[in-house]
Design an enzyme around this catalytic site. Structure first.
Site, short mmCIF file in Angstrom:
data_model
loop_
_atom_site.label_atom_id
_atom_site.label_comp_id
_atom_site.label_asym_id
_atom_site.label_seq_id
_atom_site.Cartn_x
_atom_site.Cartn_y
_atom_site.Cartn_z
N GLU A 131 0.87 -1.19 0.00
CA GLU A 131 0.00 0.00 0.00
C GLU A 131 0.90 1.23 0.00
OE1 GLU A 131 -2.82 -0.36 3.23
OE2 GLU A 131 -3.73 -2.14 2.32
N PRO A 132 0.32 2.42 -0.21
CA PRO A 132 1.19 3.61 -0.25
C PRO A 132 2.03 3.75 1.02
CG PRO A 132 -1.00 4.15 -1.07
CD PRO A 132 -1.07 2.74 -0.57
N THR A 162 2.67 -5.06 -9.95
CA THR A 162 3.26 -5.44 -11.23
C THR A 162 2.17 -6.15 -12.03
OG1 THR A 162 5.40 -5.66 -10.19
CG2 THR A 162 5.13 -6.77 -12.31
N ILE A 353 33.66 -1.67 -17.13
CA ILE A 353 34.48 -2.20 -18.24
C ILE A 353 34.15 -1.47 -19.54
CG2 ILE A 353 34.76 -4.26 -19.71
CD1 ILE A 353 34.65 -5.95 -17.11
N GLU A 379 9.98 -8.45 -3.68
CA GLU A 379 9.82 -9.67 -2.83
C GLU A 379 10.59 -9.54 -1.52
OE1 GLU A 379 7.50 -11.09 -4.16
OE2 GLU A 379 7.93 -11.62 -6.21
C1 LIG Z 1 8.92 -1.99 -9.55
C2 LIG Z 1 8.24 -2.54 -8.34
C3 LIG Z 1 7.30 -3.55 -8.47
C4 LIG Z 1 6.61 -4.03 -7.35
N1 LIG Z 1 5.64 -4.99 -7.52
C5 LIG Z 1 4.87 -5.35 -6.45
C6 LIG Z 1 3.75 -6.23 -6.61
O1 LIG Z 1 3.50 -6.76 -7.69
N2 LIG Z 1 2.95 -6.47 -5.54
C7 LIG Z 1 3.19 -5.92 -4.31
O2 LIG Z 1 2.43 -6.18 -3.37
N3 LIG Z 1 4.27 -5.10 -4.11
C8 LIG Z 1 5.10 -4.80 -5.15
N4 LIG Z 1 6.18 -3.96 -4.97
C9 LIG Z 1 6.41 -3.38 -3.66
C10 LIG Z 1 7.63 -3.96 -2.95
O3 LIG Z 1 7.34 -5.25 -2.49
C11 LIG Z 1 8.00 -2.99 -1.82
O4 LIG Z 1 8.48 -1.80 -2.41
C12 LIG Z 1 9.05 -3.58 -0.92
O5 LIG Z 1 8.52 -4.64 -0.15
C13 LIG Z 1 9.61 -2.51 0.06
O6 LIG Z 1 8.58 -1.82 0.69
P1 LIG Z 1 8.57 -0.21 0.73
O7 LIG Z 1 8.84 0.26 -0.65
O8 LIG Z 1 7.32 0.22 1.38
O9 LIG Z 1 9.79 0.17 1.62
P2 LIG Z 1 9.76 0.27 3.26
O10 LIG Z 1 9.14 -0.95 3.83
O11 LIG Z 1 9.18 1.59 3.58
O12 LIG Z 1 11.30 0.26 3.55
C14 LIG Z 1 12.14 1.40 3.37
C15 LIG Z 1 13.55 1.03 3.83
O13 LIG Z 1 13.55 0.67 5.22
C16 LIG Z 1 14.08 -0.64 5.37
N5 LIG Z 1 13.35 -1.32 6.44
C17 LIG Z 1 12.01 -1.48 6.57
N6 LIG Z 1 11.72 -2.13 7.71
C18 LIG Z 1 12.91 -2.44 8.29
C19 LIG Z 1 13.30 -3.14 9.48
N7 LIG Z 1 12.38 -3.70 10.29
N8 LIG Z 1 14.62 -3.24 9.79
C20 LIG Z 1 15.55 -2.70 8.96
N9 LIG Z 1 15.25 -2.02 7.82
C21 LIG Z 1 13.95 -1.91 7.49
C22 LIG Z 1 13.86 -1.32 4.03
O14 LIG Z 1 14.75 -2.41 3.85
C23 LIG Z 1 14.14 -0.17 3.07
O15 LIG Z 1 15.52 -0.02 2.92
C24 LIG Z 1 6.92 -3.51 -6.07
C25 LIG Z 1 7.90 -2.52 -5.94
C26 LIG Z 1 8.56 -2.05 -7.05
C27 LIG Z 1 9.60 -0.97 -6.88
#
Ligand SMILES: Cc1cc2nc3c(=O)[nH]c(=O)nc-3n(C[C@H](O)[C@H](O)[C@H](O)COP(=O)(O)OP(=O)(O)OC[C@H]3O[C@@H](n4cnc5c(N)ncnc54)[C@H](O)[C@@H]3O)c2cc1C
Length: 401
Positions: A131-132, A162, A353, A379
């Site tokens: 979600e957002p 996706t 390279i 993932e």
């Molecule tokens: C191109 C693309 C395609 C995607 N496709 C799908 C899809 O088909 N379906 C779907 O459901 N989602 C999809 N996603 C979403 C994706 O799964 C999430 O972006 C991903 O899980 C990370 O979540 P976030 O972006 O909210 O980052 P956040 O969870 O906000 O994390 C931000 C940063 O904080 C770190 N962090 C978060 N929690 C912790 C913790 N407890 N300890 C240490 N570090 C932490 C993370 O590692 C990251 O570096 C997609 C994303 C992209 C970019």
């Protein structure tokens, strides 16, 4: 041309499938990938070709019209496809996860209804957890389903789907209050709904809007979208497995096989980067010799090839573990973590390279450079993989003192 990333112990059928896919990648994907990617164009001809090869049904059981192949076969096909263009592997990945979830957790009626058409590629799947306001922290999901007679009414906003536009079936994870009193642990009060819709953008079903494509840095061609539910009515028989409250576990099961898949993509992209790097190093000359003859460049190639081999071995191990029926979260987490980090490093070395030409859009490595970072996130980020790995290690190596 491939001495790297060989897999031992494959059956004749597996070898035949892989050779067909590799051929398809070399002839139909690599020659057009960069141009389509620069135009952010959906690769319809390639998708039609994959349909013909039966790849949308690769892991769907034969009784539903699929090929009934293993996770290993699937992952090795994904590796080949990502070597050609990572976005194409993204087109089949969410479909594969939804089909896998249906196979593992669906009711008989749901399997009969969806799987044969999914195997044919006529129904294509997307899956939606993020979600957002959340991605890693799935327990914070705020989209909701409320029961109303024989239907559920869904409200909320989803992010980063996706294949959100091109799919016709979305597995959506939401909170459901029915049967789960206040105070129930978040992961026990989530439900996966199987939401059918028309492909396309705008209001694709009453109460369901796919606003448009998110403009991304890489991973172009495949559509990634938001999804808005505003009074979306879904019949009760479209709860995955027929029982509410199991959605979190179903999705995590899907994501676990998805992690092997992302590891396989990392392997494929890294292999291609190595191929491009090793070719260019033998064409470019500086100081009177091929740059491949400078030890610094040879060392880079050695490091790149070693990373390609290591990532491939871990990915194959994780897939085989799942195929044997054993728990593989540790292996899948390690493979996904290592393959995506190594992929980014191998791509960066191939880019270096290429010198200045790597910065030109005429060279394929430019595209790979924009694609690799997605694998660090999708993932589950590297940090999330390390949390999974760490937790499992503490289970396995519990201090007995
Ligand atoms: C191109 C693309 C395609 C995607 N496709 C799908 C899809 O088909 N379906 C779907 O459901 N989602 C999809 N996603 C979403 C994706 O799964 C999430 O972006 C991903 O899980 C990370 O979540 P976030 O972006 O909210 O980052 P956040 O969870 O906000 O994390 C931000 C940063 O904080 C770190 N962090 C978060 N929690 C912790 C913790 N407890 N300890 C240490 N570090 C932490 C993370 O590692 C990251 O570096 C997609 C994303 C992209 C970019």
């Amino acid at each position: 041309m491939s001495r790297l990333a060989q897999t031992h112990g494959l059956t004749d059928v597996q070898r035949e499938i892989l050779s067909t896919v590799r051929d398809f990648v070399d002839k139909e994907i690599i020659p057009v990938a960069t141009e389509l990617e620069h135009r952010d164009e959906y690769p319809q001809d390639i998708v039609d070709g994959l349909k013909e090869l039966g790849l949308f049904g690769l892991m769907i059981p034969e009784e539903y019209g699929g090929l009934g192949e293993s996770l290993l076969t699937y992952a090795l096909c994904v590796e080949e496809i990502a070597r050609g263009w990572m976005s194409v592997s993204g087109i089949i990945n969410t479909h594969f996860i939804v089909a896998y979830m249906l196979k593992q957790h669906g009711t008989q009626e749901q399997k009969d209804h969806f799987l044969p058409r999914m195997a044919a590629g006529d129904i294509r799947g997307a899956f939606s957890m993020s979600e957002p306001a959340l991605g890693s922290d799935v327990s914070a999901i705020s989209s909701k389903a409320v029961k109303d007679g024989e239907e559920y009414v869904l409200n909320g906003q989803k992010m980063w789907l996706t294949n959100g536009g091109t799919s016709s079936l979305v597995a959506v994870l939401v909170k459901s209050d029915e049967g789960h009193p206040e105070g129930t642990a978040p992961h026990k009060s989530m439900t996966t709904f199987l939401v059918e819709k028309e492909p396309g953008f705008g209001e694709v079903r009453p109460g369901l809007t796919i606003p448009g494509k998110i403009d991304k840095m890489g991973y172009k061609g495949v559509d990634t979208t938001e999804l808005v539910m505003d009074g979306l009515r879904v019949p009760a028989d479209r709860v995955l497995g027929g029982v509410t409250g199991r959605g979190f576990y179903q999705m995590m099961d899907g994501v676990e096989v998805g992690r092997v898949n992302v590891a396989a993509r990392g392997c494929g992209v890294a292999q291609r980067a190595f191929e491009l790097g090793v070719q260019y190093a033998q064409q470019r000359r500086t100081f009177g010799k091929q740059i491949a003859q400078h030890q610094a460049i040879q060392f880079k190639l050695a490091e790149m090839a070693t990373k390609v081999e290591a990532a491939h071995a871990m990915m194959v191990n994780a897939a085989r573990k799942k195929d044997s029926g054993e728990r593989n979260d540790l292996e899948a987490g390690m493979a996904k973590y290592l393959a995506s980090e190594y992929c980014k490093e191998v791509v960066e070395d191939a880019f270096r390279i290429h010198g200045g030409y790597g910065f030109s859009k005429e060279y394929e490595i430019e595209r790979l450079y924009r694609e690799a970072p997605m694998l660090l996130i999708g993932e589950g980020t590297a940090e999330i993989q390390k949390m999974i790995i760490g937790r499992r290690l503490l289970e396995e190596y519990r201090f007995q003192g």
